[in-house]
Design a protein around this motif. Sequence first.
Motif, PDB file in Angstrom:
ATOM      1  N   PHE A   1      56.911  43.111  31.161  1.00  0.00           N
ATOM      2  CA  PHE A   1      57.825  42.558  30.174  1.00  0.00           C
ATOM      3  C   PHE A   1      59.268  42.737  30.619  1.00  0.00           C
ATOM      4  O   PHE A   1      60.073  41.803  30.577  1.00  0.00           O
ATOM      5  CB  PHE A   1      57.594  43.243  28.826  1.00  0.00           C
ATOM      6  CG  PHE A   1      58.371  42.631  27.710  1.00  0.00           C
ATOM      7  CD1 PHE A   1      57.935  41.472  27.107  1.00  0.00           C
ATOM      8  CD2 PHE A   1      59.554  43.199  27.286  1.00  0.00           C
ATOM      9  CE1 PHE A   1      58.652  40.884  26.106  1.00  0.00           C
ATOM     10  CE2 PHE A   1      60.287  42.622  26.282  1.00  0.00           C
ATOM     11  CZ  PHE A   1      59.839  41.460  25.679  1.00  0.00           C
TER      12      PHE A   1
ATOM     13  N   GLN B   1      65.204  39.489  34.245  1.00  0.00           N
ATOM     14  CA  GLN B   1      65.591  38.318  35.033  1.00  0.00           C
ATOM     15  C   GLN B   1      65.951  37.133  34.155  1.00  0.00           C
ATOM     16  O   GLN B   1      66.733  36.283  34.555  1.00  0.00           O
ATOM     17  CB  GLN B   1      64.475  37.966  36.009  1.00  0.00           C
ATOM     18  CG  GLN B   1      64.351  39.027  37.082  1.00  0.00           C
ATOM     19  CD  GLN B   1      63.286  38.696  38.085  1.00  0.00           C
ATOM     20  OE1 GLN B   1      63.507  37.979  39.035  1.00  0.00           O
ATOM     21  NE2 GLN B   1      62.102  39.221  37.875  1.00  0.00           N
TER      22      GLN B   1
ATOM     23  N   ASP C   1      60.414  43.219  33.667  1.00  0.00           N
ATOM     24  CA  ASP C   1      60.702  42.372  34.830  1.00  0.00           C
ATOM     25  C   ASP C   1      61.121  40.976  34.383  1.00  0.00           C
ATOM     26  O   ASP C   1      62.114  40.423  34.854  1.00  0.00           O
ATOM     27  CB  ASP C   1      59.464  42.268  35.733  1.00  0.00           C
ATOM     28  CG  ASP C   1      59.350  43.449  36.679  1.00  0.00           C
ATOM     29  OD1 ASP C   1      60.337  44.186  36.817  1.00  0.00           O
ATOM     30  OD2 ASP C   1      58.271  43.633  37.257  1.00  0.00           O
ATOM     31  N   GLY C   2      60.315  40.423  33.440  1.00  0.00           N
ATOM     32  CA  GLY C   2      60.625  39.084  32.962  1.00  0.00           C
ATOM     33  C   GLY C   2      61.915  39.045  32.174  1.00  0.00           C
ATOM     34  O   GLY C   2      62.776  38.193  32.394  1.00  0.00           O
ATOM     35  N   LEU C   3      62.069  40.011  31.269  1.00  0.00           N
ATOM     36  CA  LEU C   3      63.238  40.034  30.392  1.00  0.00           C
ATOM     37  C   LEU C   3      64.525  40.203  31.191  1.00  0.00           C
ATOM     38  O   LEU C   3      65.501  39.462  30.994  1.00  0.00           O
ATOM     39  CB  LEU C   3      63.103  41.179  29.380  1.00  0.00           C
ATOM     40  CG  LEU C   3      64.222  41.294  28.363  1.00  0.00           C
ATOM     41  CD1 LEU C   3      64.174  40.132  27.393  1.00  0.00           C
ATOM     42  CD2 LEU C   3      64.147  42.604  27.600  1.00  0.00           C
TER      43      LEU C   3
END
Lengths: 309, 354
Positions: free
Chosen positions: A114, A120, A116-118
């Motif tokens: 989560f 970026q 990592d996605g958030l």
Amino acid sequence: MGFFLETLFGGLMAGMLYSLIALGFVLIYKASGVFNFAQGAMVLFAALAMARFAEWIPKWLGFESLLLANLLAFIVAMALMIVLAWLIERLCLSKLVNQEGITLLMATLGISYFLDGLGQTLFGNDIYSINVGMPKDPAMILEGTFEGGLLISKEDLVAALISAALVLALALFFQKTATGRALRAVADDHQAAQSIGIPLNRIWVIVWSVAGFAALVAGIIWGSKLGVQFSLSLVALKALPVVILGGLTSVPGAILGGLIIGVGEKLSEIYLGSFFGGGIEIWFAYVLALGFLLVRPQGLFGEKIIDRV
Amino acid sequence: MLYRENGQFKTSYAADQQIFPIAQDRLAIGLLLLVAFVVMPMTGSEYLFRAVLIPFLILALAALGLNILVGYCGQISLGTGAFMAVGAYAAYNFLVRIDGMPLIVAMLLGGLTATVVGVLFGIPSLRIKGLYLAVATLAAQFFTDWAFLRVSWFTNNSTSGSVSVAGLNVFGVPIESPVAKYLFCLTVVCVFALAAKNLTRSATGRQWMAIRDMDVAAAVIGIRPVYAKLTAFAVSSFIVGVAGVLWAFVHLGAWEPAAFSIDRSFQLLFMVIIGGLGSIMGAFFGAAFIVVLPIILDQVPHWFGIPLSTATTSHLVHMIFGALIVFFLIAEPHGLAKLWSIGKQKMRLWPFPH
């Protein structure tokens, strides 16, 4: 001889940086029994926040000073990490109290994805740089003793000193303050700690904030060295064998483990790598840790786990 | 009304112990197989086979293998990608180096090689467990990543580092068209799913579950941890290895070590968690979910006229996966498979819940 010492020093410096990340793992494990797989993602997230805020804040407020920008970015990034710690506790950990270690480990894997996605999404996915004014030039020392002297990167030296200071501060925090005592009590026995009135929730927020702080420092140092990009979260995978080697519950273990892995990696790459076709840095640490685990499953300074039925 | 088992009496032990004791379930599975084997090949488009069904089947097989280790035996593994890679490269070497090697035999030999490597990396599980073991399996991941990239023997001295297979056939029937590939994968997956289902119901499967639930207690009542853990590692890596062969040979055709990177390991673990730990059905649910979600995320914004960039989609997928994993661990630790069985339970009582 000079070359050997140079490699050795290089290894020690790199090891210090591994220790810094490993420290994040150890802190959380020590104080809550959670093996935090998300530490790498936290390092990336913190570094991204730091890099971007250092760029954005001067634009928003309209000033030029690099020092002020870095300082403000650091404060904002730290605040963000504290909010993150609070959210993780609220939304995830508080609902998983008394679950098995494996469940918690997988939950942190989820958190890691989560974040990592958030990170970026919020901050973009290019390569960013952090400039906190670390000295970039290498320094020559001991020119009189050896022919050619020893070439040492000042940046690594500063990083190692910062790590050492951080470790010292954390050790004092754990040993001397009331909060530190509470953290240790919670690590020892959740229920007993709760029953004498130690608030578990607040302890978890504190400990994740401290781990966030360690992640931020690690992120800044690694980020100013390598640039801030997705691969930064993979550096944390390098810190895993360090934690295992040192023992999951031991701060000195994390330091010593980091130094051993750092030195081992560099020396093995140079002196053994050619036999295997090079690039053995990737797995050397893991195989070293694995071999060690077979002999001493609790690591160097870890606590021996005794099972009862 | 439709899903009630009134009047279905079992009069023999065999009937009592069958996999689907309820007639409606048998019917449903029969229909599902009919659709999968007959209807799909006749109606499916090439895109559907290539992008959805074949990856789904192969990843479901790998998730099945991983589920045996993580879900049934409680040994968490982050090195699934490594065992897939071992299976794929071993099968490749058998195929290339031995003349006239049939595909099926190469596949099984690839699986067996993965078994050997899996057991080797499973040995630490006898001394260490849980978190430590997760790191030990990561060692397998990093080691194989490196070995297949650097040691040119494994890739038959390929200069580019990538290898490819062509002209696959089973008993003279070429596996080239998407439909043929699909049917081949489907057959393999069905055979393995049936075998795995039966294995988990056998004495060995019960030993795994005992070890998972509490290893010390299991040892006290006479279960040998060494045997139970190593068989779990062996069976799991065999299935994962075969899945690796399929992934490389049938789905990709040409591949490099990055096809089996650590991301693949995590992806498979997520399938197992979201689909359902300790459930054969769960592996299929999880694989379906994880294969289809990115495709949907790619398509849906298009329909609404807000196309997302590839990077945004991939970040979004990361976030959704992460959030879902935490959600499932909190709300339903047994995953989609449990939701499915709750649904079935409700159907049996409907319309008179009590």
